[in-house]
Design an enzyme around this catalytic site. Structure first.
Site: not given
Ligand code: ADP
Length: 394
Positions: A9, A212-214, A16, A284, A95, A380, A183, A329, A243
């Protein structure tokens, strides 16, 4: 020597990777990691599937150029050393951000595929070039290795035309100005897992919230996309870490008239908006939950509110709701965000089992409640690895 599939990725400054060993035609994750800081000061990190660090190297090479090709070469070299030649890479899966209207399934890569994917660069200028750079690097370094592209847009293709429209002239739709959705590999993973976990419900009307972050949400009927919140770009829909999410286009006109350039707008909308922009504290969710700043609380309020609105909207698109799934996440790990989202959805008869939610269990609604609510991990990379293995074994 065991065969292995490498999943890549590639981003603008990172690569990654996940490595899967093929054991009796089954794929087993053995290593996951990334090369960060490509173009500046590269760092290599590899972990085993339980998260234990296997390698952490600052600046694998600072001599000369270090791009996607050097990152991949470093990974191959590391795999060779770490597994002492016991593993043979037999294919690479990528990806890829955009497959347009033509690439609706994972595809074996050849020079013609690359040329067609290059035409899609203007649609996703921030992501597609890195994906293609990684593909070309692998081709240059190991021409004999079969490569497969898996697309973030593919899952959303084939849905009703009306859900793909923007309110713009039809000629623009045909040019590519349409709601593609992203996604898709995550939603494919969720649809597949949910069919195994709850087959009776999975054929019904399901909303998956990838937070997630997205972040985006996807409405599915019988595991197929009906509609999704991301549109022409990965900016649309709910607000994300950095975003903006849905934005009145009048805002852009206003800013352009104030002299904002495309680059400055891009930086604002992709990197300085969303949770970070509103709060001024962090992108975050964990930091915002821990913060005492009023704007951190407001950013989370906005995040939760927009997710609730999208769930209402997607329920209308589905004509009802049988299950709501949280993933990624935030969705997988944050009981408090799930609880806050669901607290506003009592009108949909959504209810949570507080203990199950707190314990991050799979089913987090009371037994026999409809719609049921779930927290399911997305995979993914696993989806890409399976497609890659299946295609190179055809
Ligand atoms: P990506 O979209 O980069 O794959 P992820 O799906 O891994 O990202 O999500 C990352 C985000 O998940 C982090 O920025 C954080 O905000 C959030 N996150 C991870 N663990 C927790 C948790 N225990 N509680 C709240 N938010 C979390």
């Amino acid at each position: 020597m065991n065969p292995a599939i490498v999943v890549l990725n590639a981003g603008s400054s990172s690569l990654k990777f996940s490595v899967y060993e093929v054991v009796n035609d089954n794929l087993k994750l053995v290593v996951k990691g990334q090369v960060e800081g490509i173009g500046t000061s590269p760092k290599f990190r590899a972990k085993d599937p339980t998260g234990n660090t296997l390698a952490q190297t600052a600046s694998p090479s600072t001599k000369g150029k270090f791009g996607q090709a050097e990152a991949f070469a470093y990974l191959l070299q590391w795999l060779l050393q770490h597994f002492q030649g016991a593993m043979k890479v037999i294919g690479v899966g990528h990806r890829v951000a955009h497959g347009g209207a033509d690439f609706i399934e994972p595809t074996r890569i050849d020079p013609d595929t690359i040329a067609r994917l290059e035409k899609l660069v203007p649609l996703v200028p921030l992501h597609q070039p890195s994906n293609l750079a990684a593909i070309k690097s692998v081709m240059r370094l190991r021409a004999e290795l079969p490569q497969v592209a898996c697309f973030d847009t593919a899952f959303h293709q084939g849905r009703a035309r009306v859900t793909e429209r923007l309110g713009l002239p039809d000629a623009m739709f045909r040019e590519g100005l349409r709601r593609w959705g992203f996604h898709g590999l995550s939603y494919e993973s969720i649809a597949k897992s949910f069919r195994q976990i709850a087959p009776d419900i999975a054929h019904g009307r399901v909303i998956a919230a990838h937070l997630g972050s997205g972040s985006s949400l996807c409405a599915m009927n019988n595991g197929r996309c009906v509609d999704t919140t991301m549109g022409f770009s990965a900016l649309d829909g709910v607000p994300m870490g950095t975003r903006c999410g849905t934005l009145d286009p009048g805002v852009l006109l206003y800013l352009v008239r104030q002299g904002w350039t495309a680059e400055r707008l891009e930086d604002l909308l992709y990197k300085k908006s969303g949770l970070l922009g509103i709060s001024g504290v962090s992108n975050d969710v964990r930091d915002l939950l821990a913060s005492t700043e009023a704007l951190a609380a407001e950013a989370l309020d906005y995040f939760v509110y927009r997710i609730q609105r999208e769930i209402g909207s997607l329920t209308a698109a589905l004509g009802g709701l049988d299950a709501l799934i949280f993933t990624a996440g935030v969705g997988e790990n944050s009981p408090i965000i799930r609880q806050r989202v669901c607290a506003g959805l009592a009108w949909l008869h959504i209810d949570l089992d507080a203990d199950a939610n707190r314990a991050n269990q799979r089913c987090i609604s009371p037994k026999d409640q409809t719609p049921s609510v779930w927290a399911i991990p997305t995979d993914e990379e696993g989806v890409i690895a399976s497609h890659t293995f299946a295609l190179i074994h055809r």
